[in-house]
Design an enzyme around this catalytic site. Structure first.
Site: not given
Ligand code: NAI
Length: 329
Positions: A230, A254, A259, A291
């Protein structure tokens, strides 16, 4: 049939929703407009609203939707930082697609990294002009370099697996350090040791501007920073200063903190009014994509299946699959 109002529609969104909607008994009215307090009224008559990453699901929107009889909001994305959870909770349930293709996002992150490191974005343009010079194209091996991954969830782990294959050393930070075989370190240590930093944590109040002047100062000179998570995880002005000073060797983005007005739209015939974004795009060692990390056929199909399943499940049994906010009955 459950009627759904679908906001911020692009042609590629419709491919799988149109193919699958009958199977789930959902009828869809597509709107190109983004969802916000003014456009929310367009969903009158719909029971569900389908929204995306840059739709405004704030307090006012929630209140309009509730007042016109919309009974659920189905996000067709994983992140939900655009939802005012305090406003929605108890008023209207909000569901999301927690995982559709972590590999799609991880592979796009790799595309950004390899392009920046080996300068293929420039080589493509040069050879199309029959310029076969290699001046300015010296890259570096990723093999043996240290990758720092912030957030070892689904996408972070998919990216780690890919980068292990490249022979990179991996370190990671996560408040829930539960993955096996990972060297977990503090954010500070990660920033100071990594050659490449990739952000895969959600945007929350504690991760807002995680990359800022302070964290940039801790980093190695010529660090590469990747953000497919994000935009507001990075203080963009601080990043630009880091690029100008040479602290940052390259940035693959991305996502961008402002954005929502620009991404997914065609401004090729206009003067872009965002000077910060313009400056970023003009920098030779910055690669901005709009994105699009999620944008594969596999991911779009899963998004449609899970979103339609979320809607059907709720109206069939009141079951709230993948909810981030609930309405207590
Ligand atoms: P997820 O929920 O599986 O993993 C997120 C991880 O971040 C968790 O292990 C959590 O404990 C950790 N986390 C939380 N706060 C943190 C911090 N302060 N420092 C370090 N780690 C922390 O989520 P997933 O599926 O891996 O997605 C991650 C992010 O990717 C989403 O939140 C979304 O914003 C972004 N995303 C972007 C897309 C794109 O098209 N560019 C598409 C899908 C998701």
């Amino acid at each position: 049939m459950i009627k759904a109002a679908f906001f911020d529609t692009k042609p590629y969104d419709r491919i799988y929703f149109d193919e699958l909607k009958k199977n789930f008994g959902v009828e869809i009215e597509y709107f190109e407009s983004k969802l916000n307090p003014r456009t929310a009224i367009m969903s009158k008559g719909a029971k569900a609203v389908v929204a995306f990453v840059n739709d405004d699901v704030g307090k006012e929107t929630v209140s309009v939707l509730e007042s016109i009889g919309v009974r659920m909001i189905a996000l067709r994305c994983a992140g939900y930082n655009n939802v005012d959870l305090a406003a929605a909770d108890g008023v209207i349930p909000v569901v999301r697609v927690p995982a559709y293709s972590p590999n799609a996002v991880a592979e796009h992150t790799l595309a950004l990294l390899l392009t920046l490191v080996r300068k293929t974005h420039k080589a493509y343009i040069r050879t199309r002009d029959f310029n076969f010079s290699l001046n300015g194209f010296v890259g570096f091996d990723l093999y043996g370099k240290t990758l720092g991954v912030v957030g070892t969830g689904k996408i972070g782990m998919a990216f780690i697996e890919i980068c292990r294959g490249l022979g990179m050393k991996i370190i990671a930070s996560d408040p829930n350090p539960t993955q096996k075989g990972i060297e977990y370190v503090s954010n500070e240590e990660l920033f100071s040791r990594a050659d490449v930093i990739s952000l895969h944590c959600p945007l929350t109040s504690s991760t807002y501007h995680l990359i800022n002047n302070y964290s940039l100062n801790l980093m190695k000179d010529k660090v590469y920073i990747l953000n497919t998570s994000r935009g507001a995880l990075i203080d963009t002005e601080a990043l630009i200063d880091g690029i100008k000073s040479g602290k940052v060797g390259g940035a693959g983005l991305d996502v961008y903190e402002e954005e929502s007005e620009f991404f997914y739209e065609d401004y090729s015939e206009s003067i872009l009014k965002d000077d910060v974004l313009s400056r970023l795009i003009m920098m030779p060692n910055v690669l901005v994509t709009s994105h699009q990390a999620f944008l594969t056929h596999e991911a779009l199909r899963r998004i449609a299946e899970i979103t339609l399943g979320n809607i059907r499940g709720y109206f069939d049994g009141g079951k709230l699959e993948n909810a981030v906010s609930y309405k207590r009955k």
